[in-house]
Write a protein that holds these residues in place. Sequence first.
Motif, PDB file in Angstrom:
ATOM      1  N   LYS A   8       3.438   4.377   1.657  1.00  0.00           N
ATOM      2  CA  LYS A   8       2.338   5.354   1.623  1.00  0.00           C
ATOM      3  C   LYS A   8       2.187   5.995   0.251  1.00  0.00           C
TER       4      LYS A   8
ATOM      5  N   ALA B 119      -3.921  -5.344  -4.516  1.00  0.00           N
ATOM      6  CA  ALA B 119      -4.825  -4.210  -4.704  1.00  0.00           C
ATOM      7  C   ALA B 119      -6.042  -4.685  -5.477  1.00  0.00           C
TER       8      ALA B 119
ATOM      9  N   THR C  41       4.654  -1.286  -1.007  1.00  0.00           N
ATOM     10  CA  THR C  41       3.577  -1.151  -0.029  1.00  0.00           C
ATOM     11  C   THR C  41       3.657   0.151   0.776  1.00  0.00           C
TER      12      THR C  41
ATOM     13  N   ARG D  69      -4.819   4.595  -5.061  1.00  0.00           N
ATOM     14  CA  ARG D  69      -6.145   5.179  -4.810  1.00  0.00           C
ATOM     15  C   ARG D  69      -6.532   6.158  -5.913  1.00  0.00           C
TER      16      ARG D  69
ATOM     17  N   ARG E 210       0.791  -6.469  -5.073  1.00  0.00           N
ATOM     18  CA  ARG E 210       1.471  -5.193  -4.807  1.00  0.00           C
ATOM     19  C   ARG E 210       2.915  -5.499  -4.420  1.00  0.00           C
TER      20      ARG E 210
ATOM     21  N   PRO F 230      -5.617  -0.441  -1.697  1.00  0.00           N
ATOM     22  CA  PRO F 230      -4.587  -1.340  -1.166  1.00  0.00           C
ATOM     23  C   PRO F 230      -5.232  -2.348  -0.197  1.00  0.00           C
TER      24      PRO F 230
ATOM     25  N   SER G 158       0.559   3.577  -2.129  1.00  0.00           N
ATOM     26  CA  SER G 158      -0.862   3.424  -1.783  1.00  0.00           C
ATOM     27  C   SER G 158      -1.668   4.609  -2.299  1.00  0.00           C
ATOM     28  N   LYS G 159      -1.082   5.808  -2.177  1.00  0.00           N
ATOM     29  CA  LYS G 159      -1.753   7.027  -2.644  1.00  0.00           C
ATOM     30  C   LYS G 159      -1.974   6.976  -4.153  1.00  0.00           C
TER      31      LYS G 159
ATOM     32  N   ALA H  73       0.245  -8.756   0.160  1.00  0.00           N
ATOM     33  CA  ALA H  73      -0.228  -7.443  -0.295  1.00  0.00           C
ATOM     34  C   ALA H  73      -0.764  -7.515  -1.725  1.00  0.00           C
TER      35      ALA H  73
ATOM     36  N   HIS I 220      -8.430   1.191   2.791  1.00  0.00           N
ATOM     37  CA  HIS I 220      -7.648  -0.048   2.928  1.00  0.00           C
ATOM     38  C   HIS I 220      -8.574  -1.182   3.370  1.00  0.00           C
TER      39      HIS I 220
END
Length: 199
Positions: A16, A49, A14, A23, A11, A29, A19-20, A47, A94
């Motif tokens: 938000k 995924a 990093t 998903r 990743r 993540p 990350s959204k 980091a 996470h």
Amino acid sequence: MKEINVNGQKRTDTGKKASKLLRKEGMVPCNLYGEKKGENGLPEAFAFAASAAELRKAVYTPHVYVVNLNIEGKEHKAIIKELQFHPTTDALLHADFFEINETKAITVGIPVNLTGHAQGVRDGGRLSQSIRLINVTAPYKQIPEKLDIDVTDLQLGKAIKVGSLSFEGLEIATSKEVIVCSVKATRASRSAAAEAAAE
């Protein structure tokens, strides 16, 4: 310990928002912590995924796994350090992993497996298990899949504490005063004891 394979991808973003998006694509993540430390002296996170479907096999299970992470062709052996779940859907949000090797001791919670038929249960009591995991410390290759505890001699009203246990090659990290299991009196066992006393 059982082993399971999980593939991952690096990743770069990093935040938000990133990350959204991950998903939404069915990815989770993750961070991998190892020997490398940052300027503050704390372990540095790498980091990456991983597929939620692949992680499910290692997360939603009573077993404790060594996870063989393949992150874009580079192999890492790790254990799950911490998990974050959605408060209402229970979906995995996470995952943090801790890198391990064959010589370095790790501390991990191992499932308790009660064996035998307790004497106190034969006398009318009820066996109650207070904890499901005991933390042990050892190199990962010495750590078993479960900890067998024989309850055959456990009497009515008595308990087995962590301090009375020992397992070859393992150092127990859970507090000695923690109760693993006990046999509690039931109405039937109290009646039987009262009748025996009256006789």
